[in-house]
Design a protein around this motif. Structure first.
Motif, PDB file in Angstrom:
ATOM      1  N   ALA A 170       0.753  -1.623  -0.481  1.00  0.00           N
ATOM      2  CA  ALA A 170      -0.113  -0.184   0.004  1.00  0.00           C
ATOM      3  C   ALA A 170       1.014   1.521  -0.103  1.00  0.00           C
ATOM      4  CB  ALA A 170      -0.966  -0.122   1.017  1.00  0.00           C
ATOM      5  N   PRO A 171       1.702   1.484   1.021  1.00  0.00           N
ATOM      6  CA  PRO A 171       2.554   3.001   0.648  1.00  0.00           C
ATOM      7  C   PRO A 171       3.602   2.809  -0.480  1.00  0.00           C
ATOM      8  CG  PRO A 171       3.275   1.585   2.698  1.00  0.00           C
ATOM      9  CD  PRO A 171       1.956   0.916   2.397  1.00  0.00           C
ATOM     10  N   LEU A 172       3.948   1.764  -0.910  1.00  0.00           N
ATOM     11  CA  LEU A 172       4.317   2.558  -2.084  1.00  0.00           C
ATOM     12  C   LEU A 172       3.092   2.487  -2.944  1.00  0.00           C
ATOM     13  CD1 LEU A 172       6.556  -0.928  -2.268  1.00  0.00           C
ATOM     14  CD2 LEU A 172       7.409   1.728  -1.682  1.00  0.00           C
ATOM     15  N   ALA A 173       2.058   1.895  -3.909  1.00  0.00           N
ATOM     16  CA  ALA A 173       0.962   2.413  -4.410  1.00  0.00           C
ATOM     17  C   ALA A 173       0.655   3.664  -3.751  1.00  0.00           C
ATOM     18  CB  ALA A 173       0.189   1.240  -4.425  1.00  0.00           C
ATOM     19  N   ALA A 174       0.430   3.855  -3.123  1.00  0.00           N
ATOM     20  CA  ALA A 174      -0.060   5.404  -2.528  1.00  0.00           C
ATOM     21  C   ALA A 174       0.767   6.670  -3.547  1.00  0.00           C
ATOM     22  CB  ALA A 174      -0.218   5.211  -0.869  1.00  0.00           C
TER      23      ALA A 174
ATOM     24  N   PRO B 297      15.741   5.308  -2.508  1.00  0.00           N
ATOM     25  CA  PRO B 297      15.747   4.465  -0.961  1.00  0.00           C
ATOM     26  C   PRO B 297      14.914   5.154  -0.083  1.00  0.00           C
ATOM     27  CG  PRO B 297      17.754   4.023  -1.680  1.00  0.00           C
ATOM     28  CD  PRO B 297      16.862   4.901  -3.328  1.00  0.00           C
ATOM     29  N   GLU B 298      15.438   6.831   0.287  1.00  0.00           N
ATOM     30  CA  GLU B 298      14.614   7.524   1.132  1.00  0.00           C
ATOM     31  C   GLU B 298      13.059   7.882   0.951  1.00  0.00           C
ATOM     32  OE1 GLU B 298      18.990   7.608   0.760  1.00  0.00           O
ATOM     33  OE2 GLU B 298      17.825   8.120  -0.737  1.00  0.00           O
ATOM     34  N   LEU B 299      13.154   7.571  -0.598  1.00  0.00           N
ATOM     35  CA  LEU B 299      11.197   8.020  -1.021  1.00  0.00           C
ATOM     36  C   LEU B 299      10.888   6.698  -0.184  1.00  0.00           C
ATOM     37  CD1 LEU B 299      11.459   9.323  -4.276  1.00  0.00           C
ATOM     38  CD2 LEU B 299      10.456  10.673  -2.036  1.00  0.00           C
ATOM     39  N   VAL B 300      10.751   5.664  -0.921  1.00  0.00           N
ATOM     40  CA  VAL B 300      10.830   4.604  -0.292  1.00  0.00           C
ATOM     41  C   VAL B 300      10.252   4.376   1.540  1.00  0.00           C
ATOM     42  CG1 VAL B 300      10.879   1.874  -0.078  1.00  0.00           C
ATOM     43  CG2 VAL B 300      11.127   3.318  -1.680  1.00  0.00           C
ATOM     44  N   ASP B 301      11.567   4.573   1.863  1.00  0.00           N
ATOM     45  CA  ASP B 301      11.220   5.029   3.760  1.00  0.00           C
ATOM     46  C   ASP B 301      10.564   6.207   4.063  1.00  0.00           C
ATOM     47  OD1 ASP B 301      13.654   2.906   3.249  1.00  0.00           O
ATOM     48  OD2 ASP B 301      14.947   4.353   4.093  1.00  0.00           O
ATOM     49  N   ALA B 302      10.478   7.368   3.431  1.00  0.00           N
ATOM     50  CA  ALA B 302       9.732   7.824   3.617  1.00  0.00           C
ATOM     51  C   ALA B 302       8.033   7.793   3.821  1.00  0.00           C
ATOM     52  CB  ALA B 302       9.623   9.394   2.768  1.00  0.00           C
ATOM     53  N   ALA B 303       7.453   6.882   2.218  1.00  0.00           N
ATOM     54  CA  ALA B 303       5.679   6.357   2.149  1.00  0.00           C
ATOM     55  C   ALA B 303       5.990   4.977   3.113  1.00  0.00           C
ATOM     56  CB  ALA B 303       6.660   5.467   0.677  1.00  0.00           C
ATOM     57  N   PHE B 304       6.197   4.131   3.457  1.00  0.00           N
ATOM     58  CA  PHE B 304       6.208   3.835   5.079  1.00  0.00           C
ATOM     59  C   PHE B 304       5.853   4.887   5.833  1.00  0.00           C
ATOM     60  CE2 PHE B 304       7.628   0.715   1.773  1.00  0.00           C
ATOM     61  CZ  PHE B 304       6.909  -0.886   1.938  1.00  0.00           C
ATOM     62  N   GLU B 305       6.778   4.966   5.882  1.00  0.00           N
ATOM     63  CA  GLU B 305       6.534   5.975   7.443  1.00  0.00           C
ATOM     64  C   GLU B 305       5.266   7.111   7.109  1.00  0.00           C
ATOM     65  OE1 GLU B 305       7.091   7.161  11.187  1.00  0.00           O
ATOM     66  OE2 GLU B 305       8.424   5.838   9.850  1.00  0.00           O
ATOM     67  N   ARG B 306       4.756   7.639   6.701  1.00  0.00           N
ATOM     68  CA  ARG B 306       4.056   8.396   6.154  1.00  0.00           C
ATOM     69  C   ARG B 306       2.919   7.450   6.229  1.00  0.00           C
ATOM     70  NH1 ARG B 306       5.732  10.445   1.991  1.00  0.00           N
ATOM     71  NH2 ARG B 306       4.662   9.424  -0.036  1.00  0.00           N
ATOM     72  N   GLN B 307       2.870   6.350   5.457  1.00  0.00           N
ATOM     73  CA  GLN B 307       1.106   5.631   5.463  1.00  0.00           C
ATOM     74  C   GLN B 307       1.238   4.649   7.199  1.00  0.00           C
ATOM     75  OE1 GLN B 307      -0.162   5.548   2.351  1.00  0.00           O
ATOM     76  NE2 GLN B 307      -2.173   3.908   3.143  1.00  0.00           N
ATOM     77  N   TYR B 308       2.297   4.209   7.565  1.00  0.00           N
ATOM     78  CA  TYR B 308       1.938   3.753   8.937  1.00  0.00           C
ATOM     79  C   TYR B 308       2.426   4.737  10.390  1.00  0.00           C
ATOM     80  CZ  TYR B 308       0.721   0.416   5.849  1.00  0.00           C
ATOM     81  OH  TYR B 308      -0.042  -0.531   4.356  1.00  0.00           O
ATOM     82  N   GLY B 309       3.170   5.295  10.517  1.00  0.00           N
ATOM     83  CA  GLY B 309       4.247   6.354  11.324  1.00  0.00           C
ATOM     84  C   GLY B 309       3.124   6.424  12.513  1.00  0.00           C
ATOM     85  N   LYS B 310       1.548   6.166  12.133  1.00  0.00           N
ATOM     86  CA  LYS B 310       1.017   6.491  13.625  1.00  0.00           C
ATOM     87  C   LYS B 310      -0.292   5.230  14.021  1.00  0.00           C
ATOM     88  CE  LYS B 310       1.098  11.625  12.911  1.00  0.00           C
ATOM     89  NZ  LYS B 310       0.009  12.709  13.449  1.00  0.00           N
ATOM     90  N   GLU B 311       0.017   4.147  12.960  1.00  0.00           N
ATOM     91  CA  GLU B 311      -0.332   2.965  13.351  1.00  0.00           C
ATOM     92  C   GLU B 311       0.312   2.076  14.348  1.00  0.00           C
ATOM     93  OE1 GLU B 311      -3.717   2.499  11.459  1.00  0.00           O
ATOM     94  OE2 GLU B 311      -3.579   3.957   9.804  1.00  0.00           O
TER      95      GLU B 311
ATOM     96  N   PHE C  17      -1.627  -0.778  14.806  1.00  0.00           N
ATOM     97  CA  PHE C  17      -0.763  -2.157  15.283  1.00  0.00           C
ATOM     98  C   PHE C  17      -0.345  -3.010  13.701  1.00  0.00           C
ATOM     99  CE2 PHE C  17      -5.579  -2.409  16.363  1.00  0.00           C
ATOM    100  CZ  PHE C  17      -5.279  -3.738  18.055  1.00  0.00           C
ATOM    101  N   ILE C  18       0.751  -1.425  13.095  1.00  0.00           N
ATOM    102  CA  ILE C  18       1.792  -1.949  11.738  1.00  0.00           C
ATOM    103  C   ILE C  18       3.248  -1.260  12.737  1.00  0.00           C
ATOM    104  CG2 ILE C  18       2.204  -1.379   9.784  1.00  0.00           C
ATOM    105  CD1 ILE C  18      -0.346  -2.660   9.531  1.00  0.00           C
ATOM    106  N   ARG C  19       3.876  -2.395  12.459  1.00  0.00           N
ATOM    107  CA  ARG C  19       4.883  -2.152  13.153  1.00  0.00           C
ATOM    108  C   ARG C  19       6.140  -1.892  11.828  1.00  0.00           C
ATOM    109  NH1 ARG C  19       5.218  -6.090  18.889  1.00  0.00           N
ATOM    110  NH2 ARG C  19       5.440  -8.141  16.882  1.00  0.00           N
ATOM    111  N   LEU C  20       6.696  -1.474  11.836  1.00  0.00           N
ATOM    112  CA  LEU C  20       7.840  -1.378  11.092  1.00  0.00           C
ATOM    113  C   LEU C  20       9.209  -1.363  11.728  1.00  0.00           C
ATOM    114  CD1 LEU C  20       6.677   2.583   8.979  1.00  0.00           C
ATOM    115  CD2 LEU C  20       5.923   0.262   8.449  1.00  0.00           C
ATOM    116  N   LEU C  21       9.507  -2.359  11.645  1.00  0.00           N
ATOM    117  CA  LEU C  21      10.999  -2.692  11.264  1.00  0.00           C
ATOM    118  C   LEU C  21      12.437  -1.781  10.286  1.00  0.00           C
ATOM    119  CD1 LEU C  21       9.185  -5.173  12.551  1.00  0.00           C
ATOM    120  CD2 LEU C  21      10.984  -6.590  11.694  1.00  0.00           C
ATOM    121  N   GLY C  22      11.446  -1.270   9.361  1.00  0.00           N
ATOM    122  CA  GLY C  22      13.143  -0.397   8.553  1.00  0.00           C
ATOM    123  C   GLY C  22      12.570  -1.477   7.781  1.00  0.00           C
ATOM    124  N   ARG C  23      14.094  -0.420   6.746  1.00  0.00           N
ATOM    125  CA  ARG C  23      14.692  -0.729   5.682  1.00  0.00           C
ATOM    126  C   ARG C  23      16.174  -1.634   5.983  1.00  0.00           C
ATOM    127  NH1 ARG C  23      18.536   2.720   2.461  1.00  0.00           N
ATOM    128  NH2 ARG C  23      16.802   4.499   3.141  1.00  0.00           N
TER     129      ARG C  23
END
Length: 344
Positions: free
Chosen positions: A158-162, A254-268, A270-276
């Motif tokens: 989802a973050p990459l698609a959005a 890579p930085e845009l990919v990282d930012a996409a996940f943080e933007r989509q799920y940073g406040k979720e 039930f989603i735990r981001l383990l990062g790149r």
């Protein structure tokens, strides 16, 4: 809220009962099973002994059950929820279906992949993946709970698609599931001597979760998407690990990919981001409603690889249903779901 569980003797139904027992705002009033009508639920699932004294009913009198319920959870195989939806259409009772009958915007897609006619085409339904459809779920009459493989895969992509960082025609999903995903009914392939010390793919190119992933990822991309999805069966009880591949667009860093996940799920929650460069595992989410996600970028092939892990019976089924229930009722989303995963 007075809630009922139709199909309470499947693995997802039993998991619903386990979670709902600790829900301070849910009172389970009816549970059904056509094959075990009249039997106490604890006779089939002894782990519920002393917690539920309910006897399994038939759902033949669904109007009576619906009239006595604020919410009905449906844990039945595909093809059965449509009749329930129609029977309760004129009641205030709301529905959360853990099957596939109400997951698709286009009922022709459902019919093509599930090979049964859709008998409630105009059902007022919403796709039940909370992190993407929270606003719509809040007031929905019918919530089509997202599937297990699809939850792991859609949340990964989802973050990459959005952010429009991936080529929509290059998506490949390779996912592995524990055997509870196949249901409780006995099957030769799930027989212990066949399953133990074995690892195999199945339904390559034809798995019914394929169009569900395509629908939601395509919605985010704003264009039709065709993916390759191959599921695998792993000799473990529960859990899903999805490995999702896609080619990055030319401007994706890579930085845009990282930012996409943080933007989509940073406040979720039930989603735990383990990062790149992280590595989720099924044991780290077992028994919980968490989805752990990490991603890797192959600069040599200009592809991104996203890994996600869930418990197929919780975030992939019953837990997600309760998360949707909480949203629909206006309860805190973590209610009855804020538990630490079981380990080891």
């Amino acid at each position: 809220m007075r809630v009922s569980v139709l199909g309470a003797t499947g693995y997802a139904g039993a998991e619903l009962l386990r979670i709902l027992y600790n829900h301070p705002h849910a009172d389970v009033v009816h549970i059904t099973s056509e094959s075990h009508t009249g039997e106490p639920i604890a006779a089939l699932y002894p782990h519920l002994r002393g917690r539920y004294d309910l006897t399994l009913e038939s759902m033949k009198d669904i109007e009576r059950i619906g009239a006595d319920s604020d919410f009905v959870f449906i844990g039945l195989p595909h093809g059965h929820a449509m009749a329930v939806g129609k029977a309760l259409a004129n009641m205030p009772t709301r529905i959360i279906d853990l099957g596939a009958d109400f997951r698709f915007d286009d009922t022709e897609t459902y019919e093509a992949w599930y090979h049964v006619p859709h008998t409630y085409k105009d059902a007022p339904r919403v796709y039940g993946l909370a992190e993407l459809h929270r606003g719509e779920i809040k007031n929905a009459k019918i919530i089509g709970n997202a599937g297990c493989f699809t939850t792991a895969s859609i949340l990964a992509l989802a973050p990459l698609a959005a952010a429009h960082l991936i080529d929509p025609q290059t998506i490949i999903v390779d996912a592995k599931s524990g055997v509870t995903g196949a249901g409780r009914g006995p099957k030769l392939g799930n027989h212990f001597p066949e399953l133990y010390d074995n690892f195999r793919a199945y339904n390559a190119c034809h798995h019914r979760h394929t169009p569900e992933i395509e629908q939601e990822v395509g919605r985010l991309l704003g264009e039709q998407t065709i993916i390759n999805f191959t599921p695998h069966l792993v000799p473990m009880g529960r859990g899903i690990l999805a490995t999702c591949y896609a080619t990055l667009k030319g401007n994706a860093t890579p930085e845009l990919v990282d930012a996409a996940f943080e933007r989509q799920y940073g406040k979720e929650f039930f989603i735990r981001l383990l990062g790149r460069n992280g590595y989720p595992s099924t044991k780290e989410v077992r028994g919980s409603n968490f989805c752990d996600i990490a991603w890797h970028i192959d600069e040599r092939t200009h592809r991104v690889i996203v890994l996600s892990a869930i418990d197929n019976l919780v975030k992939g089924a019953a837990g997600q249903a309760v998360q949707n229930f909480n949203i629909a009722c206006g309860f805190p989303e973590k209610t009855a779901l804020d538990v630490v995963p079981m380990y080891p």
